[in-house]
Design an enzyme around this catalytic site. Structure first.
Site, PDB file in Angstrom:
ATOM      1  CB  CYS A   2      -1.236   0.161   1.332  1.00  0.00           C
ATOM      2  SG  CYS A   2      -2.040  -1.231   1.634  1.00  0.00           S
ATOM      3  NE  ARG A  27       4.244   1.997  -1.874  1.00  0.00           N
ATOM      4  CZ  ARG A  27       5.068   1.920  -0.667  1.00  0.00           C
ATOM      5  NH1 ARG A  27       6.132   2.686  -0.499  1.00  0.00           N
ATOM      6  NH2 ARG A  27       5.111   1.418   1.085  1.00  0.00           N
ATOM      7  CD1 TRP A  76      -0.311  -5.777  -1.962  1.00  0.00           C
ATOM      8  CD2 TRP A  76      -0.570  -6.051  -4.041  1.00  0.00           C
ATOM      9  NE1 TRP A  76      -0.118  -7.105  -2.296  1.00  0.00           N
ATOM     10  CE2 TRP A  76      -0.026  -7.420  -3.939  1.00  0.00           C
ATOM     11  CE3 TRP A  76      -0.732  -5.185  -5.626  1.00  0.00           C
ATOM     12  CZ2 TRP A  76       0.560  -8.272  -4.773  1.00  0.00           C
ATOM     13  CZ3 TRP A  76      -0.324  -5.909  -6.107  1.00  0.00           C
ATOM     14  CH2 TRP A  76      -0.012  -7.084  -6.126  1.00  0.00           C
ATOM     15  CG  ASN A 102       2.075  -0.436   3.395  1.00  0.00           C
ATOM     16  OD1 ASN A 102       2.103  -1.278   3.776  1.00  0.00           O
ATOM     17  ND2 ASN A 102       2.897   0.646   3.432  1.00  0.00           N
ATOM     18  N   GLY A 103       0.128  -2.105   6.337  1.00  0.00           N
ATOM     19  CA  GLY A 103       1.125  -2.993   6.441  1.00  0.00           C
ATOM     20  C   GLY A 103      -0.357  -4.078   6.689  1.00  0.00           C
ATOM     21  CD  GLU A 484      14.374 -18.453  -9.815  1.00  0.00           C
ATOM     22  OE1 GLU A 484      13.326 -19.733  -9.904  1.00  0.00           O
ATOM     23  OE2 GLU A 484      13.591 -17.579  -9.570  1.00  0.00           O
ATOM     24  CE  LYS A 488      14.124 -14.972 -12.410  1.00  0.00           C
ATOM     25  NZ  LYS A 488      12.960 -15.506 -11.805  1.00  0.00           N
ATOM     26  CD  GLU A 491      12.960 -15.637 -16.067  1.00  0.00           C
ATOM     27  OE1 GLU A 491      11.838 -15.395 -15.902  1.00  0.00           O
ATOM     28  OE2 GLU A 491      13.551 -15.203 -14.742  1.00  0.00           O
ATOM     29  CG  HIS A 507      24.177 -40.005 -18.057  1.00  0.00           C
ATOM     30  ND1 HIS A 507      24.581 -41.082 -18.053  1.00  0.00           N
ATOM     31  CD2 HIS A 507      24.249 -40.074 -16.419  1.00  0.00           C
ATOM     32  CE1 HIS A 507      24.654 -41.938 -16.874  1.00  0.00           C
ATOM     33  NE2 HIS A 507      24.512 -41.215 -15.619  1.00  0.00           N
ATOM     34  CE  LYS A 607       6.019  -9.627 -11.072  1.00  0.00           C
ATOM     35  NZ  LYS A 607       7.424 -10.544 -10.947  1.00  0.00           N
TER      36      LYS A 607
HETATM   37  C1  G6P Z   1       6.158 -16.154 -15.451  1.00  0.00           C
HETATM   38  C2  G6P Z   1       7.048 -15.039 -15.241  1.00  0.00           C
HETATM   39  C3  G6P Z   1       7.363 -16.316 -13.864  1.00  0.00           C
HETATM   40  C4  G6P Z   1       7.063 -16.318 -13.246  1.00  0.00           C
HETATM   41  C5  G6P Z   1       5.865 -17.434 -14.164  1.00  0.00           C
HETATM   42  C6  G6P Z   1       4.226 -18.302 -12.751  1.00  0.00           C
HETATM   43  O1  G6P Z   1       7.073 -16.310 -16.643  1.00  0.00           O
HETATM   44  O2  G6P Z   1       7.944 -14.035 -16.026  1.00  0.00           O
HETATM   45  O3  G6P Z   1       8.436 -14.548 -12.999  1.00  0.00           O
HETATM   46  O4  G6P Z   1       8.007 -17.368 -12.430  1.00  0.00           O
HETATM   47  O5  G6P Z   1       5.479 -16.553 -15.276  1.00  0.00           O
HETATM   48  O6  G6P Z   1       4.244 -16.645 -12.972  1.00  0.00           O
HETATM   49  P1  G6P Z   1       2.968 -17.244 -11.503  1.00  0.00           P
HETATM   50  O7  G6P Z   1       2.221 -15.771 -11.754  1.00  0.00           O
HETATM   51  O8  G6P Z   1       2.095 -17.833 -11.637  1.00  0.00           O
HETATM   52  O9  G6P Z   1       3.658 -17.009 -10.660  1.00  0.00           O
END
Ligand code: G6P
Length: 612
Positions: A2, A27, A76, A102-103, A484, A488, A491, A507, A607
């Site tokens: 928020c 935000r 939020w 906020n919180g 992961e 990262k 991406e 293998h 996103k």
């Molecule tokens: C997209 C985003 C990733 C995320 C994935 C799943 O590929 O770029 O960062 O991990 O979607 O999204 P979700 O909102 O379901 O976690």
């Protein structure tokens, strides 16, 4: 997360508040509102679900709400879905108090029950409304606003930045803070509060940062600040020289880096409401202990980084529960004719709560009769609404496309859920359980330690940023972590990268290792440390450069084999990925920075993926 802004001065407050809220839009929010005190000393509240333009239209750009003192809020959602009534400000029943917050007020249920028993009627489903109602309750009895504020602050638990207006306090509003950001702004004949400096930078660059426990009485001609014991405090003023766009990112160059740095706080918010007096509490879980005991299959389903959380979860849950746990990509699960039924629990994980494949998998699981539980960040999202139960991560809005803090909060929440199930099933000893709980408590501080010094990682990124292919290897939890780390990196830097189970290298993948190939060797899973070291030796023999990662206690040992060793603090083995992921995120960030990539908005990625 928020956003709060407050103004008192000679100008009309509403347009200034709306403008300030607009600056806080980055935000993330789902609804917005303002409260302004009229000349007749009425608290006028205007609020609505949706974008700020809806609120602006409702108030004719603020012109329809007259008055020179007010507070505004972008919400939020955490408690209660996004709606007009759940938006802030919240008014007390007698309309004498207005509150923005906020919180999270963690003990709001108990306070609400107390107030309901006193005959107080509530309008919203929010935790915040209890602050307004409790304040009026005390104010009715004492007639002293500041005294009532202190009483409320002593009674509420959790995190808060509060902006409080009282009809009987016509020339001031009150601000209070604990574990949520709030700053004070000193203008010419006017004063402000704000969640961050962006909201007020147009009017003043002279600010002071509130500390936990402080309460401020904000008037046009100055601000009095008091500590938790109501003693006056002298605040140090700061001059802000950021430009506006840097201010939105809290002074960081990118949202991704800001969100990386927010992880200890985000994880703290995920853990704290669910860990009371050393006991795990999952009040929101709609599964009784009997139902947990009756489950004969657990299946985790997700996409992207959320799927990688599931990969860690599989190892950890199987270890804790001594039962088989499956993890599947949502896009595979939905077309795999999955074997789930009434005795299965399907856990879907999603930051956005809107990912189409995850949504489809959830619906399918439900159609097959399975119990469904969602781990979600965005409150009121489609997945959160449709699952039988939902556990929110409370990471706050994540703006950068590449997830960081959502991943970390999902991870710790799944670990906590696993431990809770294990306690119910009796599959974990009390000692082990106590060890994990105690490590959970120190995890945010350990994360802070890792994030406090990024120089070595930055240096390594400067050495390897122009590689065309980077491999991540690891065993067990390190393999899941490598997935992961590799995601990262690819991406945001567009470098080809693959993660391999270290034992699988021979293998096939080992044929790709040649002189100078970078291999990021993850060795933080202590039980298989020696095996991982052997894999390092194998790839080094083929010419690979090594960046290795492990826990502090194994750092020295590892440096006998690997030339570059990154260490993170030691913790319980199941929590080690929560620390190990941080250097990998930072490495990806700095590599992408060196390559001049559009870090917050990488090409071709979204996103929230709401298409198949
Ligand atoms: C997209 C985003 C990733 C995320 C994935 C799943 O590929 O770029 O960062 O991990 O979607 O999204 P979700 O909102 O379901 O976690």
């Amino acid at each position: 997360m928020c956003g709060i802004v407050g103004y008192v001065g000679k100008e009309q407050a509403a347009p200034i508040l709306l403008e300030g809220l607009e600056k806080l839009e980055y935000r993330g929010y789902d609804s917005a509102g303002i409260a302004v005190l009229s000349e007749e000393k009425e608290l006028q509240v205007k609020k609505s679900k949706g974008r700020l333009k809806v609120l602006s239209a409702l108030t004719d750009g603020g012109r329809a709400v007259e008055g020179t003192l007010g507070v505004g809020h972008t919400r939020w959602a955490t408690h209660g879905e996004p709606s007009d009534v759940n938006s802030h400000p919240h008014l007390s029943s007698g309309r004498r108090i207005a509150v923005v917050h906020n919180g999270i007020i963690e003990n709001y249920v108990e306070i609400k029950e107390f107030l309901l028993a006193q005959g107080v009627c509530f309008q919203s489903e929010t935790d915040t409304e209890v602050v307004a109602q409790l304040l009026e309750y005390y104010y009715d009895r004492s007639g002293d606003v500041m005294d009532s504020v202190y009483r409320v602050l002593h009674r509420i638990e959790g995190a808060y930045a509060l902006g409080i207006m009282c009809r009987d306090l016509p020339d001031a509003f009150i601000a209070a803070r604990k574990d949520a950001p709030l700053l004070l702004g000193y203008g010419q004949g006017c004063c402000f509060i704000a969640s961050d400096v962006t909201a007020i930078i147009k009017h003043t660059r002279d600010v002071a940062y509130m500390e936990d426990g402080e309460v401020a009485l904000v008037r046009a001609d100055g601000i009095q600040v008091f500590d938790a014991l109501a003693q006056p405090v002298e605040k140090e003023h700061h001059h802000v020289d950021w430009d506006v766009s840097a201010a939105e990112k809290g002074g960081y160059a990118h949202f991704m880096f800001k969100e990386i740095m927010e992880q200890p706080e985000a994880v703290r918010k995920t853990i704290s409401p669910r860990l009371k007096g050393g006991r795990l509490c999952f009040d929101e879980l709609k599964l009784t202990p009997e139902e947990i005991r009756a489950l004969n299959r657990i299946c985790i389903v997700a996409c992207g980084s959320s799927y990688h959380v599931g990969m860690v979860g599989k190892y950890n849950l199987e270890r804790l529960l001594r039962r088989p746990v499956d993890v599947m990509l949502a896009s595979e699960f939905r077309y795999a004719d999955p074997l789930v039924d009434e005795s299965s629990l399907v856990i879907v994980i999603s930051q956005s709560g809107e990912t189409l494949d995850t949504m489809a998998a959830l619906r399918q699981a439900k159609a097959l009769g399975a119990r469904t539980l969602a781990i979600v960040n965005v409150v009121g999202s489609s997945i959160a609404r449709e699952a039988d139960g939902v556990l929110y991560t409370w990471a706050g809005p994540e703006i950068a496309v590449a997830t960081t803090k959502a991943y970390s909060t999902q991870l710790v929440l799944l670990d906590m859920l696993g431990l809770y199930f294990a306690q119910v099933l009796g599959s974990v000893t009390e000692e082990e359980s106590a060890r994990i709980v105690s490590e959970l408590q120190t995890l945010p501080a350990k994360m802070e330690t890792v994030l406090a010094d990024t120089e070595q990682i930055k240096y390594l990124a400067s050495q390897y940023f122009n590689h065309s292919s980077i491999f991540f290897i690891g065993r067990n939890l390190d393999y899941a972590l490598g997935l992961e780390g590799s995601l990262k990196l690819k991406e945001i830097s567009y470098i080809h990268s693959e993660a391999y189970a270290a034992g699988e290298l021979k293998h096939g993948t080992i044929s790709l290792i040649e002189d100078g190939t970078l291999v990021v060797a993850l060795c933080s899973y202590a039980p298989l440390f020696d095996k991982s070291v052997s894999n390092i030796v194998e790839v080094k023999a083929r010419g690979a450069d090594i960046v290795a990662l492990t826990g502090e206690s194994l750092g020295e040992e590892l440096s006998k084999t690997a030339e570059n060793v990154l260490t993170v603090p030691d913790t319980h083995v199941i929590l080690q990925p929560s620390l190990g992921v941080l250097p990998l995120q930072i490495f990806a960030y700095y590599v992408a920075l060196q390559r001049g990539c559009d870090i917050d908005k990488p090409r071709n990625l979204a996103k929230s993926v709401t298409v198949e």
